[in-house]
Design an enzyme around this catalytic site. Structure first.
Site, PDB file in Angstrom:
ATOM      1  N   ASP A  24       1.045  -1.493   0.081  1.00  0.00           N
ATOM      2  CA  ASP A  24       0.122   0.158  -0.157  1.00  0.00           C
ATOM      3  C   ASP A  24       0.860   1.408   0.260  1.00  0.00           C
ATOM      4  OD1 ASP A  24       0.127  -0.534   2.511  1.00  0.00           O
ATOM      5  OD2 ASP A  24      -0.257   0.636   3.719  1.00  0.00           O
TER       6      ASP A  24
ATOM      7  N   GLU B 187      -0.870  -1.592   5.472  1.00  0.00           N
ATOM      8  CA  GLU B 187      -0.201  -1.491   6.023  1.00  0.00           C
ATOM      9  C   GLU B 187      -0.180  -0.686   6.567  1.00  0.00           C
ATOM     10  OE1 GLU B 187       3.178  -0.704   9.048  1.00  0.00           O
ATOM     11  OE2 GLU B 187       2.936   0.665   6.948  1.00  0.00           O
TER      12      GLU B 187
END
Length: 393
Positions: free
Chosen positions: A81, A139
């Protein structure tokens, strides 16, 4: 030797790693919205002799490589991400999505692990046991993709988990580790002080929430200086103070938002109790209602000593070209949701230097960048760990 064959292939596929990293960087997506990134990774594994499990309570992926021989099961994790940051690097492959940027290195994590997974797959007949590749979403944002993927079964059958983070502030060629509590646990809070608005000329007819909230922020600093032992590590940060209004109007309410970090869960619990006690005390002192929303998310990241020693031994014995230093880097202040895996299985999370001379910017900075050669070192380090883990008793 097998490890030399793998190192040679990693070198030969460096350009492929860079291509993957730049594609992911150019098409950055924030946490929980990484659909295109997940599709890109899935397409990479199409037609390969692996078992891919998609959409594990999000866009996370589980890729299983089975040697067909009895043995342990190792999991290798990389996140994918990006962050809600407007990129200012000026790179040819800078994010095309406004306000979204890979400013932490997750693009590099994913790129190196994709290529390494393919190489390990090619060599699986020479391995034992199984390898689980964890391509993890989200995350950066709680509740975090790791917790979701664990709930969906990503660790089923897994014995131990290993992960790497590239570090822009670490010299290229250095690898660092730490045993025990390694990255801080995290919590956040939102506290609303509800007073009574009024005219600035008549404060006695109002109940000033700005005064109360300001007092709270000031007293909050005593938690670290007067409530924690000098041997405890903790941080409390106020990131938002929503008290904007007119110069001559007493605010009806103020909302304060804060961030908490601690290197031990016991310390984090102590800070939580103190934050709530002080907030309630300020409410009583200033005769106003106080609404407290306190959320604990990422726990302290604990590196298992035995697994960490395995990492150190594996990298040392492999004599990876370009690695000039392997050392204990000590605890790290940021939080990391790899901590959820480490709470479930004995694990190790370690760090690879990726400092780039013309981009000396920290993680989460709009000009953040890494030296891409660090992906080669990361791939070789994780390959060395995997072989030692799977092939040695």
């Amino acid at each position: 030797m097998l490890i030399e064959e793998i190192f040679q292939e990693i070198d030969q596929r460096k350009d492929e790693m860079i291509q993957h990293r730049r594609h992911i960087h150019h098409n950055a997506e924030v946490s929980f919205k990484e659909k295109e990134t997940a599709d890109y990774i899935v397409n990479y594994y199409k037609g390969k002799d692996v078992e891919v499990t998609k959409n594990m309570e999000g866009y996370g992926l589980r890729v299983l490589i089975d040697s067909g021989k009895a043995g342990k099961t190792i999991a290798l994790r990389a996140d994918f991400d990006a962050l809600p940051i407007q990129e200012e690097t000026g790179l040819d492959f800078a994010s095309k999505n406004p306000g979204v940027m890979h400013a932490c290195g997750h693009d590099a994590h994913t790129a190196y692990l994709m290529v390494l997974a393919d190489i390990l797959l090619e060599k699986k007949d020479q391995l034992k046991g199984k390898i689980v590749i964890i391509h993890q979403h989200a995350e950066e944002a709680p509740p975090g993709g790791a917790e979701q993927m664990i709930e969906a079964g990503v660790l089923d059958g897994v014995d131990n988990v290993f992960g790497i983070h590239v570090m822009s502030a670490m010299d290229f060629g250095s690898i660092q580790y730490h045993k025990g509590n390694t990255q801080t646990g995290r919590a956040k809070f939102t506290i609303k002080f509800q007073g009574k608005g009024g005219h600035g000329s008549m404060p006695h007819q109002a109940n000033d929430s700005i005064v109360a909230a300001s007092y709270f922020v000031t007293v909050l600093q005593t938690i670290i200086s007067r409530r924690l032992s000098p041997f405890e590590n903790g941080v409390v940060t106020i990131g938002s103070f929503a008290g904007e209004g007119s110069f001559n109007i007493i605010k009806d309410s103020v909302t304060v938002m804060g961030d908490v970090r601690a290197m031990a869960d016991e310390t984090k619990d102590k800070i939580e109790a103190e934050v709530k006690r002080i907030a309630k005390g300020v409410g009583l002192t200033f005769n106003m209602d106080v609404d407290i929303d306190y959320v604990n998310d990422y726990p302290v990241l604990y590196n298992d000593p035995a697994m960490t020693q395995l990492v150190v031994d594996a990298i040392t014995e492999a004599k990876i070209p370009g690695v000039v230093d392997i050392s204990d880097g000590g605890p790290q202040p940021p939080s990391e949701d790899f901590s959820y895996y480490a709470a479930e299985r004995p694990s190790c999370f370690f760090y690879v230097g990726a400092h780039k001379e013309d981009a000396p910017y920290p993680h989460h900075h709009p000009k953040f960048d890494i030296r891409e050669d660090a992906m080669v070192i990361a791939a070789k380090a994780m390959a060395a760990v995997s072989l030692k883990y799977l092939l040695e008793d």
